[in-house]
Design a protein around this motif. Structure first.
Motif, PDB file in Angstrom:
ATOM      1  N   GLN A  86      -0.310  40.081  44.264  1.00  0.00           N
ATOM      2  CA  GLN A  86      -0.630  41.509  44.320  1.00  0.00           C
ATOM      3  C   GLN A  86      -0.012  42.166  43.090  1.00  0.00           C
ATOM      4  OE1 GLN A  86      -2.654  42.678  46.968  1.00  0.00           O
ATOM      5  NE2 GLN A  86      -2.785  40.454  47.135  1.00  0.00           N
ATOM      6  N   GLY A  87      -0.549  41.842  41.933  1.00  0.00           N
ATOM      7  CA  GLY A  87      -0.020  42.402  40.690  1.00  0.00           C
ATOM      8  C   GLY A  87       1.205  41.653  40.188  1.00  0.00           C
ATOM      9  N   LEU A  91      -5.962  38.569  31.722  1.00  0.00           N
ATOM     10  CA  LEU A  91      -7.035  38.155  32.631  1.00  0.00           C
ATOM     11  C   LEU A  91      -6.745  38.740  34.001  1.00  0.00           C
ATOM     12  CD1 LEU A  91      -6.545  35.571  30.580  1.00  0.00           C
ATOM     13  CD2 LEU A  91      -8.389  34.645  31.945  1.00  0.00           C
ATOM     14  N   GLY A  92      -7.740  39.370  34.580  1.00  0.00           N
ATOM     15  CA  GLY A  92      -7.545  39.976  35.890  1.00  0.00           C
ATOM     16  C   GLY A  92      -8.873  40.182  36.583  1.00  0.00           C
ATOM     17  N   PRO A 134      -6.190  46.231  43.369  1.00  0.00           N
ATOM     18  CA  PRO A 134      -5.613  47.542  43.039  1.00  0.00           C
ATOM     19  C   PRO A 134      -4.754  47.489  41.772  1.00  0.00           C
ATOM     20  CG  PRO A 134      -4.911  46.805  45.257  1.00  0.00           C
ATOM     21  CD  PRO A 134      -5.820  45.756  44.709  1.00  0.00           C
ATOM     22  N   LYS A 135      -4.055  46.377  41.545  1.00  0.00           N
ATOM     23  CA  LYS A 135      -3.183  46.321  40.356  1.00  0.00           C
ATOM     24  C   LYS A 135      -3.876  45.497  39.280  1.00  0.00           C
ATOM     25  CE  LYS A 135       0.919  47.071  43.042  1.00  0.00           C
ATOM     26  NZ  LYS A 135       2.038  46.444  43.728  1.00  0.00           N
ATOM     27  N   ASP A 183      -9.616  39.171  49.061  1.00  0.00           N
ATOM     28  CA  ASP A 183     -10.728  40.080  48.809  1.00  0.00           C
ATOM     29  C   ASP A 183     -10.347  41.520  49.170  1.00  0.00           C
ATOM     30  OD1 ASP A 183     -13.178  40.653  47.932  1.00  0.00           O
ATOM     31  OD2 ASP A 183     -14.276  40.004  49.701  1.00  0.00           O
ATOM     32  N   LYS A 184     -10.868  42.039  50.284  1.00  0.00           N
ATOM     33  CA  LYS A 184     -10.550  43.434  50.623  1.00  0.00           C
ATOM     34  C   LYS A 184      -9.462  43.516  51.680  1.00  0.00           C
ATOM     35  CE  LYS A 184     -15.181  45.025  49.654  1.00  0.00           C
ATOM     36  NZ  LYS A 184     -16.460  44.606  50.177  1.00  0.00           N
ATOM     37  N   MET A 185      -9.203  42.377  52.344  1.00  0.00           N
ATOM     38  CA  MET A 185      -8.344  42.397  53.520  1.00  0.00           C
ATOM     39  C   MET A 185      -6.957  42.999  53.252  1.00  0.00           C
ATOM     40  SD  MET A 185      -5.759  40.626  55.229  1.00  0.00           S
ATOM     41  CE  MET A 185      -5.621  39.026  54.458  1.00  0.00           C
ATOM     42  N   PRO A 186      -6.202  42.551  52.226  1.00  0.00           N
ATOM     43  CA  PRO A 186      -4.844  43.092  52.078  1.00  0.00           C
ATOM     44  C   PRO A 186      -4.827  44.615  51.921  1.00  0.00           C
ATOM     45  CG  PRO A 186      -5.117  41.149  50.707  1.00  0.00           C
ATOM     46  CD  PRO A 186      -6.481  41.498  51.224  1.00  0.00           C
TER      47      PRO A 186
END
Ligand SMILES: Cc1cc2nc3c(=O)[nH]c(=O)nc-3n(C[C@H](O)[C@H](O)[C@H](O)COP(=O)(O)OP(=O)(O)OC[C@H]3O[C@@H](n4cnc5c(N)ncnc54)[C@H](O)[C@@H]3O)c2cc1C
Ligand SMILES: Cc1cc2nc3c(=O)[nH]c(=O)nc-3n(C[C@H](O)[C@H](O)[C@H](O)COP(=O)(O)O)c2cc1C
Length: 615
Positions: free
Chosen positions: A65-66, A99-100, A105-106, A571-574
């Motif tokens: 997460q970032g 690369l991202g 979100p981050k 994907d979108k879950m977190p």
């Protein structure tokens, strides 16, 4: 012909940034630079020389997460030191490509921070930060190609061509390419062997690549002082796997001294399907025998497996490896005009999207590409250089050593088009190279802290390990103190899957945990969301909202408020689960939405809200 020295560092979790760095290394070598390509942390022992490097290109992905990839964490820590004077990198020219995935979100946060930090330390940035995005229809290549078109002239402006040399064109013949590579290699050789870096494009590099595919060679080079590997290794496996550079994308660290260069050849002890035979998805509980390897792990850790190629596929020219999108490599060796034209189109800016569709999206193997371009006869060295290595796959360990000594169990969802585990079972005993790594999740220091675990699908794997660990510790303590032992605080598990009948795996185990008191009793301890059983789809975040009062009570409990854990699809879950927790805090705690978001952020920073997500 001596050229300017160029350092290419990469930070990569799953190999993409490494591929980019190696590509930059190859292209730089053609342009007469003396190049070293190495993982960021491998540079740490020589970091004192960084201010004296003429030029640095840093390729860094963002993971978790970032988060930073694990092979740059030490160097990053060093670069963040407050004691480094602001102008200390004043002599260096630098460029950063990130690369991202803009779905996170981050987005690309690691490369953004890295760029700012290098700038703050006084590095002269050669060009703006490049941002590769998985969401683009051409993937990260879409941003990489134009960024490289700016990088080369920017570097050349600082480092003019050696006398008598001219800039090589894309259509160079193989002889010219090899001459350029050999010239640069001659200059780089001494430094490269000293550094342990790869010298992309050179004969030495090709040899290293070939050798790197054999673990035993790697062991001699990197594991000299370590305990000798006793087990027999299947020849086909040895030939197919293993890292090409001085460090894999993610290092080991799970005890026993095992890691990417020296995996432990673990016997697959059992392989049991845990979804119903009629269910669309085949999820397996795999148990690996760790024997007397000394591998140890904590609940929340992951096991890395190196996928293996069947001997027949290895014989068929590294079949089933990916193929580097630099079609020009193949173009040099194609004899038929129509095929050469198609490859020329692929390697042009106009053909980039088509190449991405043809290659990456289709997941074509080397053998398939060679099947499409029948007249291509690339030399083995080129093939070895251009084809990326097989990357290790990580799996959350779903067991606790306290409950299953010398074993590691995994809940592995088998994707429809790939059945590697089933294929490997054919040969009788199956040996798989493995090592354990520190995962992102950690239990709280005391069992008196309740856990709120959110694990849809195979995301539940680490929570099985958590609960087994707590149950085993409680049982051991109870036995030792004749029933007076402190008992773990009852916890909550949110599990999501498609249907109760199809993929509600470990159901009996969760119910036993409830009966034993490790999970809270019904109705709060085990909360399921079966997305396809009712008229409307239900997901874990909805269950969190429905049980807001109990969730909030556990979070506020004194003296040990609950710790929250989220694992599974990246994907979108977190983000949706985080949103649900924010709503719980706002509603139950009477907070403004911004304060609820700030509370979650504080929990994240203090380790009370932990996420392990994968795609
Ligand atoms: C920290 C961490 C923990 C993890 N824990 C688990 C776990 O507990 N259980 C688990 O099952 N997984 C887990 N994973 C994911 C796992 O590591 C693998 O990524 C996953 O199993 C897919 O690997 P693969 O080799 O089957 O697919 P890969 O070859 O790596 O392909 C990845 C994805 O690309 C797509 N794809 C690629 N080629 C094709 C093609 N030809 N056709 C169609 N689609 C294609 C598919 O969507 C596929 O899922 C975890 C990952 C991480 C990072
Ligand atoms: C588990 C996981 C987490 C990720 N987290 C982020 C993230 O927080 N931000 C982002 O911009 N990209 C994120 N990505 C996308 C990667 O940065 C992207 O796929 C990149 O190409 C990976 O490069 P690497 O193979 O060198 O690590 C994530 C990818 C995965 C698989």
């Amino acid at each position: 012909m001596p050229g300017a020295s160029l350092l290419v560092l990469y930070a990569s979790q799953t190999g993409n940034a490494q591929d980019v760095a190696e590509r930059i290394g190859r292209e730089a070598q053609r342009r007469y630079y003396a190049v070293r390509v190495l993982p960021a942390d491998a540079y740490l022992p020589r970091v004192a020389q960084l201010p004296g490097e003429p030029a640095l290109v840093f390729v860094a992905s963002t993971t978790g997460q970032g988060d930073q990839p694990s092979n740059m964490r030490q160097l990053w820590k060093f670069l963040l030191r407050k004691s480094l004077p602001p102008g200390s990198l004043g002599g260096i020219r630098a460029a950063v490509f990130g690369l991202g995935d803009s779905g996170y979100p981050k987005y690309n946060v690691v490369s953004k921070k890295l760029y700012r930090r290098l700038e703050a330390l006084g590095a002269a940035m050669l060009l703006p930060l490049g941002l590769g995005d998985d969401q683009h229809r051409s993937g990260y290549e879409a941003a990489l190609d134009p960024w490289l078109e700016l990088l080369w002239p920017a570097l050349r402006a600082c480092f003019p061509l050696p006398p008598g040399a001219s800039e090589p064109a894309l259509g160079d013949t193989s002889a010219e390419l090899e001459a350029a590579a050999a010239a640069a290699a001659a200059d780089a050789a001494a430094g490269a062997s000293r550094d342990g870096a790869t010298t992309a494009g050179s004969a030495a590099h090709w040899e290293a690549l070939a050798a790197a595919r054999q673990f035993d060679v790697q062991q001699q080079q990197h594991g000299g002082g370590q305990q000798q590997q006793q087990q027999q290794q299947p020849a086909s496996s040895r030939a197919a796997a293993g890292p090409a550079t001085t460090d894999g994308p993610r290092g080991g660290g799970g005890g026993g001294g095992y890691g990417p260069y020296r995996p432990y050849w673990s016997r697959l002890a059992s392989n049991r399907r845990i979804t119903a035979p009629t269910h669309f998805q085949d999820v397996r509980l795999l148990e690996f025998d760790l024997g007397c390897s000394g591998i140890s792990y904590q609940p929340g850790d992951v096991l890395a497996l190196v996928p293996q190629q069947p001997a027949a596929a290895v014989d068929a020219l590294l079949a089933r490896c990916g193929w580097d999108p630099q079609a020009w490599v193949l173009r040099q060796c194609v004899r038929e005009e129509a095929e050469a034209e198609r490859l020329a189109h692929f390697s042009s800016p106009e053909g980039r999207d088509e190449l991405y569709e043809y290659n990456q999206r289709e997941g074509r193997t080397v053998l398939e590409v060679l099947g499409d371009f029948k007249s291509a006869q690339p030399p083995l060295e080129w093939l070895l250089q251009a084809a990326p290595r097989l990357q290790p796959r990580l799996f959350s360990i779903a067991s606790s050593l306290a409950a299953h000594p010398a074993r590691a169990q995994l809940a592995v969802a088998i994707v429809e088009w790939a059945t590697p585990f089933r294929r490997r079972r054919r040969g009788g005993e199956v040996l798989v190279p493995v090592w354990a790594e520190r995962g992102a999740l950690r239990l709280p220091p005391t069992p008196a802290t309740p856990l709120i675990m959110v694990g849809p699908g195979t995301g539940v794997a680490p929570f099985r390990a958590f609960l087994q660990e707590r149950a085993a510790a409680a049982a051991a303590a109870a036995a030792a103190s004749a029933g007076e032992a402190p008992f773990p605080a009852p916890s909550m598990l949110f599990f999501g899957c498609r249907s109760q009948a199809g993929d509600f795996y470990f159901r009996e185990e969760w119910e036993a945990m409830q009966a034993a008191g490790v999970l809270a009793p019904p109705p709060a301890g085990l909360l399921t969301a079966f997305s396809r059983d009712g008229p409307r789809k239900v997901y874990v975040q909805q269950r969190i909202r429905e049980h807001a009062a109990e969730v909030w009570r556990l979070l506020q409990q004194q003296p040990h408020g609950a710790w929250v854990y989220v694992a599974g699809s990246a994907d979108k879950m977190p983000a949706q689960v985080a949103q649900a927790f924010e709503e719980v805090a706002a509603q139950q705690g009477g907070m403004a939405p911004a304060d609820a978001a700030a509370l979650l952020r504080r929990m994240e920073l203090s380790g009370r809200y932990q996420v392990e997500a994968w795609s």
